[in-house]
Design an enzyme around this catalytic site. Structure first.
Site, PDB file in Angstrom:
ATOM      1  N   HIS A 146       4.588  -2.964  14.142  1.00 37.76           N
ATOM      2  CA  HIS A 146       4.807  -1.694  13.570  1.00 37.76           C
ATOM      3  C   HIS A 146       5.718  -0.933  14.457  1.00 37.76           C
ATOM      4  O   HIS A 146       5.229  -0.193  15.532  1.00 37.76           O
ATOM      5  CB  HIS A 146       4.020  -0.697  13.048  1.00 37.76           C
ATOM      6  CG  HIS A 146       3.647  -0.059  12.592  1.00 37.76           C
ATOM      7  ND1 HIS A 146       3.261   0.341  11.413  1.00 37.76           N
ATOM      8  CD2 HIS A 146       4.257   1.375  12.328  1.00 37.76           C
ATOM      9  CE1 HIS A 146       3.597   1.656  11.110  1.00 37.76           C
ATOM     10  NE2 HIS A 146       3.964   1.856  11.397  1.00 37.76           N
ATOM     11  N   GLU A 166       7.055  -3.635   9.737  1.00 43.26           N
ATOM     12  CA  GLU A 166       6.676  -1.962   9.156  1.00 43.26           C
ATOM     13  C   GLU A 166       6.668  -0.752   9.281  1.00 43.26           C
ATOM     14  O   GLU A 166       6.664  -0.813  10.391  1.00 43.26           O
ATOM     15  CB  GLU A 166       4.829  -2.602   8.783  1.00 43.26           C
ATOM     16  CG  GLU A 166       4.105  -2.086   9.910  1.00 43.26           C
ATOM     17  CD  GLU A 166       2.174  -2.970   9.621  1.00 43.26           C
ATOM     18  OE1 GLU A 166       2.109  -3.684   8.918  1.00 43.26           O
ATOM     19  OE2 GLU A 166       2.591  -1.829   9.880  1.00 43.26           O
ATOM     20  N   THR A 198      -2.398   5.690  12.548  1.00 44.25           N
ATOM     21  CA  THR A 198      -2.563   4.585  11.993  1.00 44.25           C
ATOM     22  C   THR A 198      -2.021   4.869  10.495  1.00 44.25           C
ATOM     23  O   THR A 198      -2.822   6.179  10.306  1.00 44.25           O
ATOM     24  CB  THR A 198      -3.648   4.029  11.934  1.00 44.25           C
ATOM     25  OG1 THR A 198      -3.205   2.543  11.472  1.00 44.25           O
ATOM     26  CG2 THR A 198      -4.824   3.788  11.481  1.00 44.25           C
ATOM     27  N   HIS A 209      -5.566  -3.445   6.236  1.00 39.49           N
ATOM     28  CA  HIS A 209      -6.211  -2.424   6.619  1.00 39.49           C
ATOM     29  C   HIS A 209      -7.460  -2.705   6.901  1.00 39.49           C
ATOM     30  O   HIS A 209      -8.865  -2.370   5.729  1.00 39.49           O
ATOM     31  CB  HIS A 209      -5.886  -1.377   6.798  1.00 39.49           C
ATOM     32  CG  HIS A 209      -6.020   0.007   7.054  1.00 39.49           C
ATOM     33  ND1 HIS A 209      -4.541   0.477   7.916  1.00 39.49           N
ATOM     34  CD2 HIS A 209      -7.472   1.075   7.822  1.00 39.49           C
ATOM     35  CE1 HIS A 209      -5.260   1.143   8.416  1.00 39.49           C
ATOM     36  NE2 HIS A 209      -6.388   1.689   9.065  1.00 39.49           N
ATOM     37  N   GLY A 266      -4.390  -6.899  12.630  1.00 38.91           N
ATOM     38  CA  GLY A 266      -4.003  -6.805  13.979  1.00 38.91           C
ATOM     39  C   GLY A 266      -5.333  -6.412  15.067  1.00 38.91           C
ATOM     40  O   GLY A 266      -5.904  -6.824  15.238  1.00 38.91           O
ATOM     41  N   HIS A 267      -5.718  -5.154  14.852  1.00 36.28           N
ATOM     42  CA  HIS A 267      -6.532  -4.308  14.815  1.00 36.28           C
ATOM     43  C   HIS A 267      -7.981  -5.023  14.728  1.00 36.28           C
ATOM     44  O   HIS A 267      -8.293  -5.298  16.346  1.00 36.28           O
ATOM     45  CB  HIS A 267      -6.766  -2.956  14.733  1.00 36.28           C
ATOM     46  CG  HIS A 267      -8.074  -1.794  15.804  1.00 36.28           C
ATOM     47  ND1 HIS A 267      -7.634  -1.043  17.053  1.00 36.28           N
ATOM     48  CD2 HIS A 267      -9.651  -1.693  15.514  1.00 36.28           C
ATOM     49  CE1 HIS A 267      -8.972  -1.051  17.773  1.00 36.28           C
ATOM     50  NE2 HIS A 267      -9.818  -0.987  16.868  1.00 36.28           N
TER      51      HIS A 267
END
Length: 239
Positions: free
Chosen positions: A43, A70, A100, A190, A213-214
Site C-alpha cells: 500500500h 492497494e 490506515t 483489516h 499485514g499488521h
C-alpha cells in the site's frame, strides 16, 4: 481454498526507521512467498512512510505469486499501477494523511469516478477490487462499476468477534453471498488475525483472498515468519 496475501508495509516501516536496507523488503517478500503465501500486498502512500514507489517497481519482476497494489486512486497512484501492471489493484478511499484504511467506499456517490478507473485498469489487464463495507447496497453498486472483486472491510467483524462471533460475521456472510450472486470475487481484510480468521473463513467458504499485514507481522515477532504464515494458511483451510 482462500488465498493468503501478506501485506509487507510493516517490513518497509521497520526498514525506513533506520534509513538503511534492513530488513530487505525484496528479500523478505521472496521468503514470504517461499513460506507458502499466495500473494504479496503493498500500500504505497503519498508520504512513502513505508512502501516506496521504487519498492513497487523492484518487486514486480521478482515476485512469483500474485501482486496486489492497494491505495487511493490519485493520478500518481493510477500511473504507478498502469506502469507496473500487478495482478490486482485494490481501490481504497483513504485520505492522504490516513494512518490506515478505516472505511469502505461510498460507491454510489463515487460511481462515475470508480467506473472510469475500473475501465482503465481492465484495459491494462489488471484485476480490480473495490474496498467496501459489509453492505449489500455497496456491493451492488461495486458490481455496477464493472469491478472484478470487492474487498470487505473487516474491522467491524474483528471488533465484535470476541463478544458475539455469529453476530459479527452475519453481515459479511450476507454481503459476500450478494457479491457471489452478482459474479464478483470476494476479498477481505483489516484486523483479521489468528483468533478470528478461521471462524470468518469457515462462514464464507467461497472467499477468494484475505490480505493481512499488521497482525501477521506482530505474530511473527514471537512465532517466526515461516511458522506464522503456516498457521494463517491452516486457518484458511476448510474440512
Amino acid at each position: 481454498m482462500t488465498n493468503l496475501s501478506v501485506n509487507i508495509n510493516k517490513i518497509a516501516t521497520l526498514r525506513n526507521s533506520r534509513g538503511e536496507n534492513k530488513p530487505d523488503v525484496e528479500d523478505t517478500a521472496l521468503k514470504i512467498e517461499s513460506f507458502g503465501a499466495d500473494g504479496i500486498t503493498v500500500h504505497p502512500r503519498p508520504d512513502e512512510r513505508h512502501i516506496k514507489r521504487d519498492d513497487v517497481y523492484r518487486l514486480k519482476p521478482i515476485l512469483r505469486s500474485e501482486f496486489n497494489i492497494e491505495g487511493y486512486p490519485s493520478e500518481e497512484f493510477v500511473d504507478l499501477v498502469l506502469k507496473v501492471k500487478p495482478s490486482q489493484v485494490t481501490l481504497v478511499p483513504d485520505a492522504v494523511d490516513a494512518l490506515t484504511s478505516s472505511a469502505g467506499w461510498d460507491v454510489e456517490a463515487n460511481a462515475e469516478f470508480l467506473t472510469k478507473l475500473v475501465d482503465r485498469f481492465k484495459e491494462a489487464g489488471v484485476r480490480t477490487s473495490i474496498f467496501v463495507e459489509a453492505d449489500t447496497a455497496a456491493v451492488k453498486a461495486a458490481a455496477a462499476t464493472g469491478a472484478d472483486r470487492v474487498e470487505l472491510y473487516t474491522k467491524p467483524y474483528a471488533d465484535l468477534f470476541p463478544k458475539d462471533p455469529e453476530a459479527a460475521v452475519a453481515p459479511f456472510v450476507e454481503a459476500a453471498t450478494c457479491a457471489k450472486k452478482l459474479g464478483l470475487g470476494i476479498n477481505a481484510g483489516h484486523d483479521l488475525n489468528l483468533e478470528n480468521l478461521e471462524f470468518f473463513s469457515s462462514r464464507i467458504p467461497f472467499l477468494n483472498e484475505v490480505s493481512i499485514g499488521h497482525a501477521l507481522i506482530c505474530d511473527a515477532l514471537f512465532l517466526g515468519l515461516e511458522e506464522t504464515i503456516k498457521r494463517y494458511k491452516q486457518a484458511l483451510k476448510h474440512a
